[in-house]
Design a protein around this motif. Structure first.
Motif, PDB file in Angstrom:
ATOM      1  N   ASP A  57       0.812  -1.217   0.000  1.00  0.00           N
ATOM      2  CA  ASP A  57       0.000   0.000   0.000  1.00  0.00           C
ATOM      3  C   ASP A  57       0.850   1.274   0.000  1.00  0.00           C
ATOM      4  O   ASP A  57       0.685   2.141   0.863  1.00  0.00           O
ATOM      5  CB  ASP A  57      -0.951   0.013   1.197  1.00  0.00           C
ATOM      6  CG  ASP A  57      -1.684  -1.301   1.357  1.00  0.00           C
ATOM      7  OD1 ASP A  57      -2.135  -1.837   0.338  1.00  0.00           O
ATOM      8  OD2 ASP A  57      -1.785  -1.799   2.487  1.00  0.00           O
ATOM      9  N   PRO A  58       1.760   1.423  -0.961  1.00  0.00           N
ATOM     10  CA  PRO A  58       2.631   2.599  -0.964  1.00  0.00           C
ATOM     11  C   PRO A  58       1.865   3.900  -1.214  1.00  0.00           C
ATOM     12  O   PRO A  58       0.858   3.925  -1.922  1.00  0.00           O
ATOM     13  CB  PRO A  58       3.600   2.318  -2.112  1.00  0.00           C
ATOM     14  CG  PRO A  58       2.846   1.413  -3.018  1.00  0.00           C
ATOM     15  CD  PRO A  58       1.989   0.563  -2.118  1.00  0.00           C
ATOM     16  N   PHE A  59       2.345   4.954  -0.597  1.00  0.00           N
ATOM     17  CA  PHE A  59       1.787   6.298  -0.737  1.00  0.00           C
ATOM     18  C   PHE A  59       2.949   7.258  -0.944  1.00  0.00           C
ATOM     19  O   PHE A  59       3.901   7.246  -0.165  1.00  0.00           O
ATOM     20  CB  PHE A  59       1.002   6.662   0.530  1.00  0.00           C
ATOM     21  CG  PHE A  59       0.422   8.039   0.501  1.00  0.00           C
ATOM     22  CD1 PHE A  59      -0.756   8.293  -0.198  1.00  0.00           C
ATOM     23  CD2 PHE A  59       1.045   9.076   1.161  1.00  0.00           C
ATOM     24  CE1 PHE A  59      -1.292   9.568  -0.226  1.00  0.00           C
ATOM     25  CE2 PHE A  59       0.514  10.355   1.135  1.00  0.00           C
ATOM     26  CZ  PHE A  59      -0.659  10.599   0.443  1.00  0.00           C
ATOM     27  N   ILE A  60       2.896   8.056  -1.991  1.00  0.00           N
ATOM     28  CA  ILE A  60       3.956   9.026  -2.271  1.00  0.00           C
ATOM     29  C   ILE A  60       3.488  10.394  -1.798  1.00  0.00           C
ATOM     30  O   ILE A  60       2.372  10.823  -2.102  1.00  0.00           O
ATOM     31  CB  ILE A  60       4.289   9.069  -3.773  1.00  0.00           C
ATOM     32  CG1 ILE A  60       4.762   7.695  -4.231  1.00  0.00           C
ATOM     33  CG2 ILE A  60       5.343  10.134  -4.051  1.00  0.00           C
ATOM     34  CD1 ILE A  60       4.981   7.584  -5.722  1.00  0.00           C
ATOM     35  N   MET A  61       4.354  11.071  -1.059  1.00  0.00           N
ATOM     36  CA  MET A  61       4.017  12.366  -0.481  1.00  0.00           C
ATOM     37  C   MET A  61       5.148  13.358  -0.755  1.00  0.00           C
ATOM     38  O   MET A  61       6.320  13.001  -0.663  1.00  0.00           O
ATOM     39  CB  MET A  61       3.828  12.173   1.030  1.00  0.00           C
ATOM     40  CG  MET A  61       3.423  13.392   1.777  1.00  0.00           C
ATOM     41  SD  MET A  61       3.049  12.977   3.503  1.00  0.00           S
ATOM     42  CE  MET A  61       4.681  12.722   4.154  1.00  0.00           C
ATOM     43  N   ARG A  62       4.794  14.582  -1.112  1.00  0.00           N
ATOM     44  CA  ARG A  62       5.789  15.628  -1.337  1.00  0.00           C
ATOM     45  C   ARG A  62       6.071  16.366  -0.031  1.00  0.00           C
ATOM     46  O   ARG A  62       5.173  16.578   0.782  1.00  0.00           O
ATOM     47  CB  ARG A  62       5.284  16.627  -2.365  1.00  0.00           C
ATOM     48  CG  ARG A  62       6.335  17.666  -2.708  1.00  0.00           C
ATOM     49  CD  ARG A  62       5.831  18.712  -3.635  1.00  0.00           C
ATOM     50  NE  ARG A  62       5.373  18.115  -4.859  1.00  0.00           N
ATOM     51  CZ  ARG A  62       4.895  18.804  -5.865  1.00  0.00           C
ATOM     52  NH1 ARG A  62       4.793  20.115  -5.783  1.00  0.00           N
ATOM     53  NH2 ARG A  62       4.492  18.209  -6.956  1.00  0.00           N
ATOM     54  N   SER A  63       7.327  16.766   0.176  1.00  0.00           N
ATOM     55  CA  SER A  63       7.689  17.514   1.381  1.00  0.00           C
ATOM     56  C   SER A  63       7.024  18.891   1.367  1.00  0.00           C
ATOM     57  O   SER A  63       6.606  19.386   0.315  1.00  0.00           O
ATOM     58  CB  SER A  63       9.210  17.685   1.469  1.00  0.00           C
ATOM     59  OG  SER A  63       9.659  18.585   0.471  1.00  0.00           O
ATOM     60  N   HIS A  64       6.942  19.489   2.523  1.00  0.00           N
ATOM     61  CA  HIS A  64       6.335  20.808   2.655  1.00  0.00           C
ATOM     62  C   HIS A  64       7.028  21.837   1.751  1.00  0.00           C
ATOM     63  O   HIS A  64       6.381  22.690   1.154  1.00  0.00           O
ATOM     64  CB  HIS A  64       6.386  21.264   4.121  1.00  0.00           C
ATOM     65  CG  HIS A  64       5.834  22.629   4.348  1.00  0.00           C
ATOM     66  ND1 HIS A  64       4.486  22.888   4.280  1.00  0.00           N
ATOM     67  CD2 HIS A  64       6.443  23.805   4.610  1.00  0.00           C
ATOM     68  CE1 HIS A  64       4.293  24.184   4.503  1.00  0.00           C
ATOM     69  NE2 HIS A  64       5.464  24.757   4.709  1.00  0.00           N
ATOM     70  N   ASP A  65       8.343  21.749   1.641  1.00  0.00           N
ATOM     71  CA  ASP A  65       9.100  22.676   0.798  1.00  0.00           C
ATOM     72  C   ASP A  65       8.965  22.358  -0.682  1.00  0.00           C
ATOM     73  O   ASP A  65       9.328  23.181  -1.521  1.00  0.00           O
ATOM     74  CB  ASP A  65      10.584  22.652   1.172  1.00  0.00           C
ATOM     75  CG  ASP A  65      10.823  23.143   2.589  1.00  0.00           C
ATOM     76  OD1 ASP A  65      10.008  23.955   3.081  1.00  0.00           O
ATOM     77  OD2 ASP A  65      11.806  22.699   3.203  1.00  0.00           O
TER      78      ASP A  65
END
Length: 88
Positions: A57-65
Motif C-alpha cells: 500500500d505505498p503512498f507518495i508524499m511531497r515535502s512541505h518545501d
C-alpha cells in the motif's frame, strides 16, 4: 522558477504471495497516464528488513518545501501470517 513535470511515477506492490510484498516503481511515458514503463526491469526497488519484512500500500508524499518526495508503506507480509489470509 520550477520546471514543469515531465512524467508521473507509480509505486505499487504485486500481490500477497511469497516475496511479492515489495515496492516497485513505474514511470509514465510523458503526460500519458495510461502508458507506463517499469523501472529496474520490473523487479522491486524497495524491500524491508524490519517488522514483518513486507511492504504494501505505498503512498507518495511531497515535502512541505516541495523539494523532495517520500514513500510511505504498510509493514505487512501476508504470506508470513501462518499461511496468509484465508477465505471464510
Amino acid at each position: 522558477m520550477t520546471q514543469p513535470y515531465e512524467a508521473y511515477v507509480w509505486a505499487y506492490f504485486t500481490g500477497d504471495q511469497g516475496d511479492s510484498e515489495r515496492i516497485s516503481l513505474a514511470i509514465s511515458r510523458g503526460n500519458d497516464a495510461l502508458n507506463w514503463r517499469t523501472l529496474n526491469g520490473g523487479r522491486p526497488l524497495l524491500t524491508s528488513a524490519f517488522g514483518t519484512r513486507g511492504l504494501r500500500d505505498p503512498f507518495i508524499m511531497r515535502s512541505h518545501d516541495g523539494d523532495r518526495f517520500y514513500i510511505i508503506a504498510t509493514d505487512l507480509n501476508v504470506a508470513a501470517l501462518h499461511g496468509g489470509f484465508r477465505e471464510a
